[in-house]
Design an enzyme around this catalytic site. Structure first.
Site, PDB file in Angstrom:
ATOM      1  N   SER A 133       0.851  -1.189   0.000  1.00 41.20           N
ATOM      2  CA  SER A 133       0.000   0.000   0.000  1.00 41.20           C
ATOM      3  C   SER A 133       0.884   1.235   0.000  1.00 41.20           C
ATOM      4  O   SER A 133       1.823   1.332   0.802  1.00 41.20           O
ATOM      5  CB  SER A 133      -0.916   0.007   1.228  1.00 41.20           C
ATOM      6  N   CYS A 185     -12.235   0.545  18.843  1.00 41.08           N
ATOM      7  CA  CYS A 185     -13.450   1.075  19.454  1.00 41.08           C
ATOM      8  C   CYS A 185     -14.667   0.566  18.694  1.00 41.08           C
ATOM      9  O   CYS A 185     -14.805   0.827  17.502  1.00 41.08           O
ATOM     10  CB  CYS A 185     -13.424   2.607  19.441  1.00 41.08           C
TER      11      CYS A 185
END
Length: 399
Positions: free
Chosen positions: A201, A327
Site C-alpha cells: 500500500s 473502538c
C-alpha cells in the site's frame, strides 16, 4: 495545552506524502488529467507515465512489471489474492493464516468461513513468533492458499516467509504475504521470498492513500475481484487513478533509495526509545520478539494504564502514537494480536505502539520522554481501586 507542532510516532498507520511524491502527482491533477484508455493524445500521453510507475513499483520488490496489478489499497490487494486462489481452485476449500493478521486478511478469511470455507487461524508463541512445525501440520491436501503477513503491524515481529513459502511449494500450495509494513524498512525481493502473491500500500511508504498493488507471480492462476473494463490487463477493472499511481511510482523510488545505514540508524533510535521507556517507567514490558522485527516498531505495555487515556493526553502535547485496541459500539476491544500472544485483555488495553520513521530524530524521542513518565504516573495515581485491583496480578508479574 496544545503543542505547536506534531511529534509523530505512528508511521505503521500511515506516513506523510513526501514532497517529491506530491510534485510528481500535481501535473496529473491539472493539465494531464486525461484517461489513459482514451484513443486521443490527452489519453495516449498517459500510457508511458503509467508504465513508468509500474516499472518503479516492480523494481521495489524485484518483480517484472507484468506481474504488478495496481489496486486501491493493501486491503483490496489481500482480499483479491485470497479469493483468487480459492476461485481458481474450486476443489480446494481450505485457507491457512494466523491469529495475528491485519484485519484486511483476518476479516476476509472470517467472512469466507461463513460462506463454508475451512480456515485455520494458527496461534503464535508468547513472543509473537510462529511455530513452523505447527504450520506444516496445518497444511492439508485441500489447502488452496496460505496467507501470512511478513511483518506484524503492531509488534513489528517478522515471520519466516521464505521457509513458509518453501513448505508451500513442496505441496503445490499458493502463498500470499501481506508485506504492507515492509517497504523502506527491509529489502524486498519476491524471488528470494518465493511467494506467489504479495500486497503493498502506497501510504505506508510516503505515497498517497488510496492506491496499492498486488504482485502476481507469472503463471499463478488468477481471477479478478473487481470486474470491469480491460484495465490492468483484465486483472482489475476501473479507470486508472493516474495521479496516485504516479505518486506510488515516485514513492517506490524513494523507498528503494533507503540505505542499510539509514535502517541501522532508525533501529538504533527505536532501541533508544524502547530502552528509555523500559528503564525510566516501572512496570513496563515490551511485547514481541526483540529480533527479528522491523527496525522502527516497538509495542510497550504500561501496567495499570488505559492506553486510550494515555493517547488522549499525548495528543494534547502534539504526540501521535497508537494502541492496538478497536473502538466498537462505545466499548474498547483489546487487540486481537496481543491477546493471541497471551496478554490478558487488561494488559492489551494498556499497550501503546510506537512506530518511527526516517523523519524522526533524537530530539523527538527526548520530547516524548520528557512527558511520558509523568503522564503514566498521573494515570496510575488516578486509577480507581477497582482498576488497581484488576491490574495488580499484572503488576506483580512486571515487577
Amino acid at each position: 495545552m496544545t503543542a505547536s507542532r506534531t511529534y509523530y510516532f505512528d508511521s505503521n498507520a500511515t506516513t506523510s506524502v513526501a514532497p517529491e511524491v506530491l510534485e510528481a502527482m500535481l501535473p496529473y491533477l491539472t493539465e494531464k488529467w486525461g484517461n489513459p484508455s482514451s484513443p486521443y493524445r490527452l489519453g495516449k500521453n498517459l500510457v508511458a507515465p503509467l508504465q513508468a510507475a509500474r516499472e518503479s513499483a516492480a523494481a521495489l520488490i524485484g518483480a517484472d512489471p507484468t506481474e504488478i496489478v495496481f489496486t486501491s489499497c493493501g486491503t483490496e490487494s489481500s482480499n483479491t489474492a485470497i479469493t483468487s486462489c480459492l476461485y481458481t481452485q474450486p476443489a480446494k476449500r481450505h485457507i491457512v493464516t494466523t491469529a495475528v493478521e491485519h484485519s484486511a486478511t483476518r476479516n476476509c478469511c472470517a467472512a469466507l468461513a461463513e460462506r463454508g470455507y475451512a480456515v485455520t487461524f494458527l496461534p503464535v508463541n508468547r513472543d509473537g513468533s510462529l511455530d513452523l512445525a505447527r504450520f506444516e501440520q496445518a497444511l492439508r491436501p485441500d489447502t488452496a492458499v496460505v496467507s501470512i503477513m511478513w511483518a506484524n503491524n503492531e509488534t513489528g515481529v517478522l515471520f519466516p516467509i521464505p521457509q513458509i513459502a518453501a513448505l508451500c511449494r513442496q505441496r503445490g500450495i499458493l502463498i500470499h504475504t501481506d508485506a504492507v509494513q515492509v517497504p523502506g524498512k527491509l529489502k524486498i525481493d519476491v524471488n528470494e521470498l518465493g511467494v506467489d502473491l504479495l500486497s503493498l500500500s502506497a501510504h505506508k511508504l510516503h505515497g498517497p492513500k488510496g492506491v496499492g498493488l498486488l504482485y502476481v507471480r507469472k503463471g499463478t492462476p488468477f481471477q479478478p475481484l473487481i470486474i470491469g473494463g480491460h484495465q490492468e490487463e483484465g486483472h482489475r477493472g476501473g479507470t486508472e487513478n493516474m495521479p496516485y499511481l504516479v505518486g506510488f511510482g515516485r514513492a517506490a523510488e524513494l523507498a528503494r533509495a533507503v540505505t542499510p545505514e539509514q535502517r541501522r540508524t532508525l533501529a538504533a533510535l527505536r532501541d533508544s526509545l524502547e530502552q528509555q521507556i523500559l528503564t525510566q517507567i516501572p512496570h513496563t514490558t515490551r511485547n514481541g520478539a526483540k529480533e527479528p522485527r522491523l527496525p522502527n516498531t516497538t509495542s510497550i505495555s504500561f501496567v495499570g494504564v488505559e492506553a486510550e487515556a494515555l493517547l488522549l493526553l499525548l495528543d494534547q502535547l502534539g504526540i501521535c502514537a497508537s494502541s492496538g485496541s478497536a473502538c466498537t459500539t462505545g466499548s474498547v476491544a483489546p487487540s486481537h494480536v496481543l491477546t493471541a500472544m497471551g496478554l490478558s485483555p487488561a494488559e492489551a488495553r494498556s499497550t501503546l505502539r510506537f512506530s518511527l520513521d526516517y523523519e524522526n530524530t533524537a530530539e523527538d524521542v527526548a520530547y516524548l520522554m520528557s512527558h511520558l513518565p509523568r503522564l503514566v504516573a498521573e494515570l496510575r495515581a488516578a486509577a480507581s481501586p477497582r482498576t488497581a485491583a484488576r491490574v495488580s496480578p499484572a503488576l506483580a508479574r512486571a515487577s
